[in-house]
Scaffold this motif. Structure first.
Motif, PDB file in Angstrom:
ATOM      1  N   LYS A   1       0.835  -1.208   0.000  1.00 25.06           N
ATOM      2  CA  LYS A   1       0.000   0.000   0.000  1.00 25.06           C
ATOM      3  C   LYS A   1       0.870   1.257   0.000  1.00 25.06           C
ATOM      4  O   LYS A   1       0.539   2.261  -0.646  1.00 25.06           O
ATOM      5  N   ALA A   2       1.993   1.189   0.718  1.00 26.37           N
ATOM      6  CA  ALA A   2       2.912   2.327   0.745  1.00 26.37           C
ATOM      7  C   ALA A   2       3.455   2.606  -0.648  1.00 26.37           C
ATOM      8  O   ALA A   2       3.477   3.765  -1.104  1.00 26.37           O
ATOM      9  N   ALA A   3       3.880   1.556  -1.339  1.00 22.38           N
ATOM     10  CA  ALA A   3       4.423   1.712  -2.688  1.00 22.38           C
ATOM     11  C   ALA A   3       3.379   2.315  -3.623  1.00 22.38           C
ATOM     12  O   ALA A   3       3.698   3.178  -4.456  1.00 22.38           O
ATOM     13  N   GLU A   4       2.142   1.899  -3.471  1.00 27.29           N
ATOM     14  CA  GLU A   4       1.060   2.416  -4.323  1.00 27.29           C
ATOM     15  C   GLU A   4       0.908   3.929  -4.153  1.00 27.29           C
ATOM     16  O   GLU A   4       0.839   4.675  -5.126  1.00 27.29           O
ATOM     17  N   LYS A   5       0.852   4.380  -2.892  1.00 31.63           N
ATOM     18  CA  LYS A   5       0.679   5.806  -2.622  1.00 31.63           C
ATOM     19  C   LYS A   5       1.913   6.601  -3.064  1.00 31.63           C
ATOM     20  O   LYS A   5       1.795   7.689  -3.646  1.00 31.63           O
ATOM     21  N   LEU A   6       3.091   6.082  -2.806  1.00 32.51           N
ATOM     22  CA  LEU A   6       4.320   6.794  -3.161  1.00 32.51           C
ATOM     23  C   LEU A   6       4.500   6.873  -4.671  1.00 32.51           C
ATOM     24  O   LEU A   6       4.978   7.882  -5.200  1.00 32.51           O
ATOM     25  N   GLN A   7       4.109   5.838  -5.380  1.00 29.93           N
ATOM     26  CA  GLN A   7       4.180   5.874  -6.843  1.00 29.93           C
ATOM     27  C   GLN A   7       3.233   6.926  -7.408  1.00 29.93           C
ATOM     28  O   GLN A   7       3.566   7.622  -8.375  1.00 29.93           O
ATOM     29  N   LEU A   8       2.066   7.065  -6.787  1.00 27.12           N
ATOM     30  CA  LEU A   8       1.138   8.115  -7.210  1.00 27.12           C
ATOM     31  C   LEU A   8       1.729   9.496  -6.939  1.00 27.12           C
ATOM     32  O   LEU A   8       1.582  10.417  -7.753  1.00 27.12           O
ATOM     33  N   ALA A   9       2.400   9.640  -5.780  1.00 32.50           N
ATOM     34  CA  ALA A   9       3.032  10.927  -5.457  1.00 32.50           C
ATOM     35  C   ALA A   9       4.076  11.296  -6.505  1.00 32.50           C
ATOM     36  O   ALA A   9       4.147  12.441  -6.961  1.00 32.50           O
ATOM     37  N   VAL A  10       4.883  10.320  -6.897  1.00 32.34           N
ATOM     38  CA  VAL A  10       5.921  10.550  -7.908  1.00 32.34           C
ATOM     39  C   VAL A  10       5.299  10.826  -9.276  1.00 32.34           C
ATOM     40  O   VAL A  10       5.804  11.647 -10.052  1.00 32.34           O
ATOM     41  N   LYS A  11       4.181  10.176  -9.545  1.00 28.19           N
ATOM     42  CA  LYS A  11       3.508  10.377 -10.838  1.00 28.19           C
ATOM     43  C   LYS A  11       3.021  11.816 -10.991  1.00 28.19           C
ATOM     44  O   LYS A  11       3.189  12.433 -12.053  1.00 28.19           O
ATOM     45  N   VAL A  12       2.422  12.351  -9.927  1.00 22.28           N
ATOM     46  CA  VAL A  12       1.880  13.710 -10.024  1.00 22.28           C
ATOM     47  C   VAL A  12       2.951  14.771  -9.793  1.00 22.28           C
ATOM     48  O   VAL A  12       2.805  15.908 -10.226  1.00 22.28           O
ATOM     49  N   GLN A  13       4.032  14.401  -9.098  1.00 22.37           N
ATOM     50  CA  GLN A  13       5.145  15.344  -8.883  1.00 22.37           C
ATOM     51  C   GLN A  13       6.461  14.586  -9.013  1.00 22.37           C
ATOM     52  O   GLN A  13       7.055  14.157  -8.023  1.00 22.37           O
ATOM     53  N   PRO A  14       6.939  14.428 -10.260  1.00 15.13           N
ATOM     54  CA  PRO A  14       8.126  13.594 -10.519  1.00 15.13           C
ATOM     55  C   PRO A  14       9.376  14.004  -9.743  1.00 15.13           C
ATOM     56  O   PRO A  14      10.231  13.164  -9.475  1.00 15.13           O
ATOM     57  N   LEU A  15       9.465  15.269  -9.373  1.00 20.99           N
ATOM     58  CA  LEU A  15      10.655  15.734  -8.644  1.00 20.99           C
ATOM     59  C   LEU A  15      10.388  15.909  -7.155  1.00 20.99           C
ATOM     60  O   LEU A  15      11.071  16.683  -6.486  1.00 20.99           O
ATOM     61  N   HIS A  16       9.405  15.203  -6.641  1.00 16.90           N
ATOM     62  CA  HIS A  16       9.116  15.300  -5.206  1.00 16.90           C
ATOM     63  C   HIS A  16      10.380  14.946  -4.429  1.00 16.90           C
ATOM     64  O   HIS A  16      10.984  13.888  -4.653  1.00 16.90           O
ATOM     65  N   PRO A  17      10.815  15.820  -3.506  1.00 23.44           N
ATOM     66  CA  PRO A  17      12.131  15.635  -2.880  1.00 23.44           C
ATOM     67  C   PRO A  17      12.305  14.384  -2.017  1.00 23.44           C
ATOM     68  O   PRO A  17      13.423  13.931  -1.813  1.00 23.44           O
ATOM     69  N   PHE A  18      11.205  13.828  -1.507  1.00 23.66           N
ATOM     70  CA  PHE A  18      11.339  12.708  -0.573  1.00 23.66           C
ATOM     71  C   PHE A  18      10.647  11.423  -1.027  1.00 23.66           C
ATOM     72  O   PHE A  18      10.955  10.350  -0.520  1.00 23.66           O
ATOM     73  N   ALA A  19       9.705  11.543  -1.949  1.00 21.75           N
ATOM     74  CA  ALA A  19       8.911  10.372  -2.332  1.00 21.75           C
ATOM     75  C   ALA A  19       9.766   9.270  -2.951  1.00 21.75           C
ATOM     76  O   ALA A  19       9.558   8.086  -2.680  1.00 21.75           O
ATOM     77  N   HIS A  20      10.754   9.648  -3.781  1.00 21.03           N
ATOM     78  CA  HIS A  20      11.613   8.636  -4.416  1.00 21.03           C
ATOM     79  C   HIS A  20      12.388   7.841  -3.363  1.00 21.03           C
ATOM     80  O   HIS A  20      12.475   6.610  -3.436  1.00 21.03           O
ATOM     81  N   TYR A  21      12.939   8.550  -2.386  1.00 15.54           N
ATOM     82  CA  TYR A  21      13.697   7.892  -1.322  1.00 15.54           C
ATOM     83  C   TYR A  21      12.809   6.928  -0.540  1.00 15.54           C
ATOM     84  O   TYR A  21      13.180   5.769  -0.297  1.00 15.54           O
ATOM     85  N   SER A  22      11.610   7.401  -0.159  1.00 15.47           N
ATOM     86  CA  SER A  22      10.706   6.555   0.615  1.00 15.47           C
ATOM     87  C   SER A  22      10.209   5.380  -0.189  1.00 15.47           C
ATOM     88  O   SER A  22       9.954   4.304   0.358  1.00 15.47           O
ATOM     89  N   LEU A  23      10.084   5.569  -1.497  1.00 13.01           N
ATOM     90  CA  LEU A  23       9.657   4.470  -2.370  1.00 13.01           C
ATOM     91  C   LEU A  23      10.695   3.332  -2.326  1.00 13.01           C
ATOM     92  O   LEU A  23      10.347   2.154  -2.368  1.00 13.01           O
ATOM     93  N   GLY A  24      11.955   3.706  -2.181  1.00 10.84           N
ATOM     94  CA  GLY A  24      13.004   2.703  -2.044  1.00 10.84           C
ATOM     95  C   GLY A  24      12.873   1.897  -0.766  1.00 10.84           C
ATOM     96  O   GLY A  24      13.166   0.704  -0.737  1.00 10.84           O
ATOM     97  N   LEU A  25      12.358   2.547   0.289  1.00 10.18           N
ATOM     98  CA  LEU A  25      12.166   1.847   1.550  1.00 10.18           C
ATOM     99  C   LEU A  25      10.975   0.895   1.506  1.00 10.18           C
ATOM    100  O   LEU A  25      10.942  -0.109   2.217  1.00 10.18           O
ATOM    101  N   ALA A  26       9.998   1.245   0.636  1.00 11.42           N
ATOM    102  CA  ALA A  26       8.786   0.436   0.553  1.00 11.42           C
ATOM    103  C   ALA A  26       9.016  -0.813  -0.295  1.00 11.42           C
ATOM    104  O   ALA A  26       8.252  -1.751  -0.249  1.00 11.42           O
TER     105      ALA A  26
END
Length: 203
Positions: free
Chosen positions: A178-203
């Motif tokens: 579920k975390a990966a799903e939400k974080l992927q959506l965050a990256v989709k709508v804001q590709p340069l989000h400063p923290f979402a990419h890092y957190s996606l790696g944790l998920a």
């Protein structure tokens, strides 16, 4: 001013004020121009002059409070915002600014009361729901955080920060899919989000 040429705008407003020193709109917008230029001392002076001419000018009280907040004078910020709400009790920007001031002083419980008040006035106040989601997450009240983040996302499905915070909550609960799903959506709508990419790696 609308072209964001603030130096020129301030100069034009001041020129007009030499002929009409009590012109409320010129006083107010010259204060805004000074704020945009980072000159808070002059901004404060112009907002005080505006209030002297029109004591119930809500926006001048509000911008004056913001100017003091920028300077880190939160006691003055809160004092002026309380005065703003005496004039206009349902002025949501004042509650949001009070919430931000409380957050900057690490008074999270106090901040929630201001944001909850904003939501009680307008249940569709996305910014208040977003901040409540973040604060409740940080306080460990995850169900409350989910409630407000869900509302923020319903109001604006492209709210990358709300999606990001939601993803972090799922990580806290070890719900990594579920975390990966939400974080992927965050990256989709804001590709340069400063923290979402890092957190996606944790998920």
């Amino acid at each position: 001013f609308r072209k964001k040429e603030y130096h020129s705008a301030a100069s034009d407003f001041l020129s007009e004020l030499t002929h009409r020193p009590r012109h409320v709109q010129c006083l107010y917008y010259s204060g805004l121009a000074y704020m945009e230029m980072g000159n808070m001392t002059q901004a404060v002076q112009q907002f005080y002059r505006t209030i002297k001419e029109m004591p119930r000018h809500v926006k001048s009280h509000f911008q004056l409070a913001r100017a003091f907040a920028t300077q880190g004078n939160f006691s003055k910020t809160e004092e002026i915002l309380v005065k703003t709400l005496e004039i206009f009790p349902a002025y949501i920007p004042a509650y949001l600014e009070l919430g931000k001031a409380a957050e900057q002083q690490f008074q999270l419980e106090k901040a929630t009361t201001h944001y909850e008040k904003a939501v009680s006035i307008d249940e569709n106040c996305r910014e208040a729901h977003l901040q409540l989601g973040l604060i409740y997450k940080n306080l460990g009240k995850l169900d409350m955080a989910i409630k407000h983040l869900t509302k923020a996302i319903n109001l604006d499905p492209s709210d990358a920060d709300a999606l990001y915070y939601f993803g972090l909550i799922h990580i806290q609960r070890n719900q990594f899919d579920k975390a990966a799903e939400k974080l992927q959506l965050a990256v989709k709508v804001q590709p340069l989000h400063p923290f979402a990419h890092y957190s996606l790696g944790l998920a």
